[in-house]
Design an enzyme around this catalytic site. Structure first.
Site, short mmCIF file in Angstrom:
data_model
loop_
_atom_site.label_atom_id
_atom_site.label_comp_id
_atom_site.label_asym_id
_atom_site.label_seq_id
_atom_site.Cartn_x
_atom_site.Cartn_y
_atom_site.Cartn_z
N LYS A 40 -4.65 21.13 -8.10
CA LYS A 40 -3.21 20.86 -8.22
C LYS A 40 -2.73 21.12 -9.65
O LYS A 40 -2.80 22.24 -10.11
CB LYS A 40 -2.93 19.43 -7.77
N TYR A 44 -4.24 9.70 0.12
CA TYR A 44 -4.31 11.08 0.61
C TYR A 44 -5.08 11.10 1.92
O TYR A 44 -6.12 10.45 2.04
CB TYR A 44 -4.97 11.96 -0.45
N ASP A 84 -7.82 7.95 -8.25
CA ASP A 84 -7.41 9.34 -8.05
C ASP A 84 -6.15 9.56 -8.89
O ASP A 84 -5.09 8.99 -8.61
CB ASP A 84 -7.14 9.59 -6.56
N ARG A 122 -27.36 25.71 -10.32
CA ARG A 122 -26.80 24.58 -9.57
C ARG A 122 -26.66 23.34 -10.46
O ARG A 122 -26.01 22.37 -10.10
CB ARG A 122 -27.64 24.29 -8.32
C1 LIG Z 1 -4.17 13.02 -4.23
C2 LIG Z 1 -5.17 14.03 -3.76
N1 LIG Z 1 -6.47 13.81 -3.99
C3 LIG Z 1 -7.41 14.68 -3.56
C4 LIG Z 1 -7.08 15.82 -2.88
C5 LIG Z 1 -8.17 16.74 -2.40
O1 LIG Z 1 -8.27 17.86 -3.23
P1 LIG Z 1 -8.82 19.29 -2.74
O2 LIG Z 1 -7.84 19.85 -1.78
O3 LIG Z 1 -8.94 20.05 -4.03
O4 LIG Z 1 -10.16 19.06 -2.09
C6 LIG Z 1 -5.74 16.10 -2.63
C7 LIG Z 1 -5.35 17.33 -1.91
O5 LIG Z 1 -4.22 17.51 -1.52
C8 LIG Z 1 -4.76 15.18 -3.08
O6 LIG Z 1 -3.45 15.38 -2.85
#
Ligand SMILES: Cc1ncc(COP(=O)(O)O)c(C=O)c1O
Length: 394
Positions: free
Chosen positions: A217, A115, A192, A64
């Site tokens: 992504k 998001y 982000d 972990r």
């Molecule tokens: C800009 C952005 N940040 C974070 C996330 C969250 O990522 P995850 O789906 O891998 O948890 C997403 C998911 O679509 C996203 O588009």
């Protein structure tokens, strides 16, 4: 883990600039040290526990808190963003960890429409009594005013959450200006960087304290796994340590197999992203003149697009008809994979009401541009035709 040297950062060839280009880093970082007979790729380390030899002192010897496949992947992401990376079970696990280590006693400022799951998490903080402020991230004046918080009980924000471009409206923030203003107020800045990737922008180089990614992504790039990452500025070892503790205690750890797949995926990040972005640029150009499109949202770089289908912005039907008519593009959520995907974002109850019902989000892949265009064009034309048949106009 044995006392073998861990994956090393690549060294620039003699006479080259200090920093290798990203196209080289994605290929060369996180490889095992070169030695006679050594493998070129790191292994998938499948072990929940580790022999407690003296070389393990300082690590817990438990899966972990350590994994050699994590080390390799974190080496690549850290080198790309210019900081210390940690891999998490998903983008949201990384985002939850990042928010949990930010100052708890001061307000949080975030974009009005980040998001949607990030937004929901921030609402949880607000419901728990935290001062969570929102401002449009593409309106620098309004964002700076909310940051300063003059006349507000909490004073200036202590955490600034940035996302640029935003999902799904593709709003772009003036990151250098916002980061430096946030630091002027002593705030921790978290960005982000999922949509732009470190190929387009490196927020840590502009002084951000932390970057987060949905590795799911572009970094992994094949729509076959979920992972996330945090990357902390080299001067913020305190935040890095807090994140390590959070990951170990809360246990939202990455599977070694997913991490290895993400490592394999990131090797081609530069060529995938270049191709997808070139396709997106051409589609943005062609869509701008399309009779079924009221507005194209494309920030001028990157591979994400959004279009407002012509007609009433509060009417979901024309956009739904476009999605239903797609044949080559897949009607699915998510983004950043090699394949092109499209979806109407407001189909999610959690999506912001500021996102038009007519908005289609397009994640442009690496297929042939003419094939992509033909399919999108026929789907848009089909929507126009059925609007005429049903008499709702375009
Ligand atoms: C800009 C952005 N940040 C974070 C996330 C969250 O990522 P995850 O789906 O891998 O948890 C997403 C998911 O679509 C996203 O588009």
């Amino acid at each position: 883990m044995t006392d073998a040297p861990s994956p090393s950062a690549p060294e620039p060839p003699s006479g080259a600039p200090d920093r290798l280009a990203p196209a080289t880093v994605v290929v060369t970082a996180g490889r095992p040290p070169r030695a006679p007979g050594a493998p070129v790729n790191p292994p998938v380390e499948l072990s929940s526990t580790y022999a407690a030899w003296p070389a393990e002192l300082g690590r817990t010897g438990y899966g972990r808190s350590q994994n050699a496949t994590w080390d390799a992947f974190e080496g690549v992401v850290g080198e790309l963003e210019g900081g210390a990376a940690l891999v998490f079970a998903s983008g949201m696990a990384a985002i939850a960890a990042a928010l949990s280590v930010a100052p708890a006693d001061r307000p949080i400022l975030a974009p009005t429409t980040p998001y949607n799951a990030t937004s929901a998490l921030l609402e949880e903080y607000a419901c728990a009594g935290r001062d969570v402020r929102r401002a449009p991230v593409d309106d620098t004046g309004a964002f700076l005013a909310a940051l300063a918080g003059s006349g507000r009980p909490g004073g200036p924000a202590g955490t600034v959450w940035l996302e640029s471009p935003t999902n799904p409206l593709l709003q772009v923030a003036d990151l250098p200006t916002l980061i430096s203003a946030a630091h002027h107020h002593g705030a921790v800045v978290i960005c982000d960087n999922t949509f732009a990737t470190p190929l387009l922008q490196r927020p840590l180089a502009w002084g951000a304290d932390m970057v987060v990614h949905s590795v799911t992504k572009y970094l992994a790039g094949h729509s076959d796994l979920l992972l996330g990452a945090t990357v902390t500025h080299p001067d913020r070892g305190d935040l890095h340590e807090a994140l390590v503790t959070h990951r170990t205690r809360h246990g939202a750890i990455a599977g070694p197999m997913e991490t290895w797949l993400a490592l394999r995926g990131i090797r081609t990040l530069q060529v995938r992203f270049e191709r997808a972005a070139a396709n997106a640029a051409e589609l943005a150009r062609r869509l701008a003149g399309h009779p079924a499109v009221a507005r194209v949202r494309w920030p001028g770089s990157g591979a994400m697009l959004a279009v407002d289908v012509a007609g009433d912005p509060d009417d979901p039907e024309p956009a739904d008809r476009v999605v239903a008519a797609l044949r080559l593009w897949n009607a699915a959520t998510s983004l950043g994979g090699v394949e092109s995907l499209g979806e109407r974002r407001r189909r999610y109850p959690g999506e912001s009401p500021l996102v038009p019902e007519s908005l289609l989000r397009l994640s442009v892949g690496i297929e042939d541009i003419e094939d992509l265009w033909r399919d999108l064009d026929q789907a848009l034309q089909a929507a126009v035709r059925s609007a005429r048949v049903f008499g709702s106009g375009t």
